[in-house]
Design an enzyme around this catalytic site. Structure first.
Site, PDB file in Angstrom:
ATOM      1  N   GLY A  11       0.818  -1.217   0.000  1.00 54.94           N
ATOM      2  CA  GLY A  11       0.000   0.000   0.000  1.00 54.94           C
ATOM      3  C   GLY A  11       0.846   1.259   0.000  1.00 54.94           C
ATOM      4  N   TYR A  12       0.170   2.406   0.012  1.00 56.59           N
ATOM      5  CA  TYR A  12       0.890   3.685  -0.015  1.00 56.59           C
ATOM      6  C   TYR A  12       1.672   3.910   1.280  1.00 56.59           C
ATOM      7  CZ  TYR A  12      -1.828   4.964  -4.175  1.00 56.59           C
ATOM      8  OH  TYR A  12      -2.385   5.004  -5.435  1.00 56.59           O
ATOM      9  N   CYS A 147      -3.829  10.931  10.016  1.00 61.19           N
ATOM     10  CA  CYS A 147      -3.087  12.064   9.463  1.00 61.19           C
ATOM     11  C   CYS A 147      -3.748  13.410   9.769  1.00 61.19           C
ATOM     12  CB  CYS A 147      -2.904  11.887   7.966  1.00 61.19           C
ATOM     13  SG  CYS A 147      -4.432  11.588   7.045  1.00 61.19           S
ATOM     14  N   ASN A 310       0.486  13.555   4.488  1.00 60.74           N
ATOM     15  CA  ASN A 310      -0.308  12.526   5.150  1.00 60.74           C
ATOM     16  C   ASN A 310       0.379  11.166   5.192  1.00 60.74           C
ATOM     17  OD1 ASN A 310      -1.053  12.903   2.207  1.00 60.74           O
ATOM     18  ND2 ASN A 310      -1.997  10.904   2.563  1.00 60.74           N
TER      19      ASN A 310
END
Length: 343
Positions: A11-12, A147, A310
């Site tokens: 994932g990111y 975030c 974020n």
């Protein structure tokens, strides 16, 4: 060297963890877990890591013993797996929402499901060094805040600590976030054709991060969240009322006193210029959170602004910062990239 594993590495947030940890001088990444892509090369999913690593994704069963495990999974997955990962590492850092809220009733209210491991909620230390550094030095279980919650809490923290707010009025948080906050497997609403040019209010009331803000600060909070066209970045505008007699100089002094010694919070207090207020664009890739404010002294209405990336200070960077503290390493180790300008 610290042996670390990233779970949810495709994932990111997982990719950001890998980027930071592969460049960390005191870390060896021994596992990059992906249930979807075992055996596939990491740099096939994270092309920025080409020539940086030869790692391939592995399954959870193939992870060796680690000093630390980072859990970058979907919300609600970690509370089902936590006992497994507690047995595989001395430090577990959760980057989901599963252990951010101390009260299981509040968790049910905001996440719409019962918590399946409520007995562990008190054991998790919030992964926010600016508020919980002392506890993080001995923590075995860490929960990194959301975030937008991180940006808002760091923006409001000096005002609460110095008792400058009219608490009866509470705070209103207007948050804006880029598309990467939805994750690498986001649905049709985040297709480019739908997201491009949009300013979509996706949580006009009761975003789950408002519960985190209230918990960390001890003030009543209401939050609105809007998705904007940017890929990365969070900006929070926090509206509050000051106690009678509090002026701009007092607010400025509170921010300076709170953050002068903090390595990753910068007070932006310029009177003029293009960058006189915090802007996430100049923070991309960095672990900094910029905070600033504007005050209407006639009414006592204060707008406090927080900005960060974020995926870094709002996620992976904050997690690595917690690892450094827990391991007795310099807090900024592996986290000194300042961002880019222009971009």
């Amino acid at each position: 060297m610290l042996r670390v594993t990233v779970v949810g590495a495709a994932g990111y947030i997982g990719g950001e963890l890998l980027r930071l940890l592969l460049g960390h001088p005191e870390v060896e990444v021994v596992g990059a877990v992906s249930s979807r892509l075992p055996g596939k090369r990491v740099d096939g999913v994270h092309p920025n890591l080409r020539s940086v690593t030869e790692l391939t994704f592995c399954s959870a069963e193939d992870v060796p013993e680690s000093d630390a495990v980072f859990l970058a999974l979907p919300h609600r997955a970690v509370m089902e797996q936590i006992e497994h990962w507690r047995g595989r590492a001395g430090l577990v850092v959760d980057l989901t929402g599963d252990f951010r809220l101390a009260d299981p009733e509040v968790f049910r209210d905001y996440y719409g499901t019962e918590h399946t491991a409520p007995h562990l909620l008190p054991a998790f230390v919030p992964g926010l060094p600016e508020l919980h550094r002392k506890r993080l030095r001995d923590a075995d279980l860490v929960s990194v805040p959301g975030c937008m919650a991180t940006a808002a809490v760091l923006a409001l923290h000096p005002l609460v600590t110095h008792d400058l707010l009219d608490r009866e009025q509470g705070v209103q948080v207007d948050a804006r976030t880029g598309s990467s906050g939805s994750g690498a497997t986001a649905g049709p609403a985040n297709l480019h054709a739908e997201r491009s040019g949009a300013m979509r209010v996706f949580a006009p009331t009761r975003h789950r991060h408002e519960a985190e803000i209230a918990q960390h600060l001890g003030v009543r909070a209401a939050m609105t969240a809007t998705g904007v066209e940017a890929v990365r970045g969070v900006q929070t505008l926090c509206h509050a009322t000051l106690r009678p007699g509090v002026d701009a100089a007092t607010v400025r002094r509170a921010f300076r006193e709170q953050y002068t010694a903090e390595p990753f919070v910068r007070v932006v207090a310029h009177q003029r210029g293009t960058h006189r207020y915090p802007d996430p664009k100049i923070l991309l890739g960095s672990n900094f959170c910029d905070v600033g404010f504007a005050l209407d002294e006639d009414t006592g209405r204060l707008t406090v602004i927080g900005a960060l990336d974020n995926l870094v200070k709002g996620g992976a960077g904050n997690a690595v910062q917690c690892l450094n503290i827990r391991s007795g390493l310099p807090e900024n180790l592996g986290l000194t990239f300042p961002g880019l300008h222009p971009l």
